[in-house]
Design an enzyme around this catalytic site. Structure first.
Site, PDB file in Angstrom:
ATOM      1  N   HIS A  93       7.021   1.312   7.811  1.00  0.00           N
ATOM      2  CA  HIS A  93       8.444   1.015   7.657  1.00  0.00           C
ATOM      3  C   HIS A  93       8.921   1.522   6.308  1.00  0.00           C
ATOM      4  O   HIS A  93       9.921   2.227   6.209  1.00  0.00           O
ATOM      5  CB  HIS A  93       8.683  -0.492   7.781  1.00  0.00           C
ATOM      6  CG  HIS A  93      10.116  -0.891   7.602  1.00  0.00           C
ATOM      7  ND1 HIS A  93      10.552  -2.178   7.687  1.00  0.00           N
ATOM      8  CD2 HIS A  93      11.230  -0.167   7.312  1.00  0.00           C
ATOM      9  CE1 HIS A  93      11.863  -2.237   7.465  1.00  0.00           C
ATOM     10  NE2 HIS A  93      12.298  -1.029   7.238  1.00  0.00           N
ATOM     11  N   GLU A 133      14.796   5.590   4.146  1.00  0.00           N
ATOM     12  CA  GLU A 133      13.849   5.137   3.128  1.00  0.00           C
ATOM     13  C   GLU A 133      13.961   5.958   1.853  1.00  0.00           C
ATOM     14  O   GLU A 133      13.779   5.430   0.749  1.00  0.00           O
ATOM     15  CB  GLU A 133      12.425   5.186   3.687  1.00  0.00           C
ATOM     16  CG  GLU A 133      12.154   4.130   4.739  1.00  0.00           C
ATOM     17  CD  GLU A 133      12.362   2.719   4.223  1.00  0.00           C
ATOM     18  OE1 GLU A 133      11.810   2.398   3.153  1.00  0.00           O
ATOM     19  OE2 GLU A 133      13.079   1.939   4.874  1.00  0.00           O
ATOM     20  N   HIS A 137      15.102   3.756  -1.271  1.00  0.00           N
ATOM     21  CA  HIS A 137      13.961   3.435  -2.119  1.00  0.00           C
ATOM     22  C   HIS A 137      13.408   4.649  -2.865  1.00  0.00           C
ATOM     23  O   HIS A 137      13.202   4.595  -4.071  1.00  0.00           O
ATOM     24  CB  HIS A 137      12.842   2.806  -1.279  1.00  0.00           C
ATOM     25  CG  HIS A 137      13.264   1.586  -0.542  1.00  0.00           C
ATOM     26  ND1 HIS A 137      13.398   0.353  -1.151  1.00  0.00           N
ATOM     27  CD2 HIS A 137      13.627   1.408   0.753  1.00  0.00           C
ATOM     28  CE1 HIS A 137      13.802  -0.539  -0.258  1.00  0.00           C
ATOM     29  NE2 HIS A 137      13.950   0.076   0.907  1.00  0.00           N
TER      30      HIS A 137
END
Length: 240
Positions: A93, A133, A137
């Protein structure tokens, strides 16, 4: 670890108003600016207005149990991941920066170069997730896209999936503690205080494992453990 030990760990951990569902964490630290990302003087990528690159304590690797995702509306968002016969089991994930007392400030990075995206097909189950992502992040990691995703790959490869959870063809009923014990048995340096199992709606959702910033060691993360699932049982759906 016995259940009463886990309960003691919970009781010993300070309570905070913030909470996390997947990678949506409320935290008392200031939110990052939504302005576009840009390289700093060292050529590292960092969105303007965020905390300095590398300003975090450890990484959190989130491994999603794909059958649960697909059974709860995921098939409409990721046809490849949830296609009949795919049965991917645990998938990445994300790899998220964490403070000792909460998630790093939100990140709002730019787009992901197509050349990097093309090499992530075996790392993420869906291109849209890889893009998200990076924006949420990776762009705040202080590394280039290729460098960040090399870290994601290294983190994934550092964790051994227990054999009994690699190819689940019939749904199981397990305690979260059973899954935790299986991961500890498969990863000799991993300890119960270094990971958590999540099970919203009574089904296995994720295994979250805490790693040092250099990705060489598992590390203790009591706040992540505190947010784990300690139900007596949960469903582990089988793959399609």
């Amino acid at each position: 670890m016995k259940l009463w030990v886990a309960a003691a760990l919970l009781a010993a951990t300070p309570a905070f108003a913030s909470d996390c569902i997947l990678d949506n964490c409320a935290d008392q630290r200031p939110a990052a600016s939504s302005r576009a990302s840009a390289p700093d003087d060292a050529g590292r990528f960092r969105p303007r207005g965020t905390a300095p690159s590398g300003d975090f304590d450890y990484y959190l690797l989130a491994l999603s149990w794909s059958p649960s995702f697909c059974a709860n509306g995921g098939a409409e968002r990721s046809r490849r991941q949830c296609a009949p016969g795919a049965n991917p089991g645990f998938v990445v994930h994300g790899l998220w920066q964490q403070y000792a007392r909460g998630a790093a400030p939100p990140c709002d990075g730019g787009g992901l170069p197509s050349g990097v995206l093309a090499g992530l097909g075996d790392l993420y189950p869906d291109e849209g997730l890889a893009r998200h992502e990076w924006r949420a992040h990776g762009a705040c990691s202080g590394k280039s896209p290729s460098g960040y995703f090399a870290d994601v790959r290294a983190a994934r490869d550092a964790v051994t999936i227990p054999p009994e959870l690699k190819d689940v063809r019939q749904s199981l009923t397990l305690a979260p503690l059973d899954v935790q014990r299986a991961f500890v048995a498969a990863n000799p340096r991993l300890r119960p205080g270094m990971m958590a199992v999540t099970c919203p709606r009574g089904a296995l959702a994720e295994v979250r494992i805490c790693l040092s910033k250099d990705l060489r060691d598992f590390v203790a993360c009591p706040e992540v453990v505190r947010r784990g699932c300690f139900s007596q049982s949960m469903v582990v759906p089988a793959g399609r």
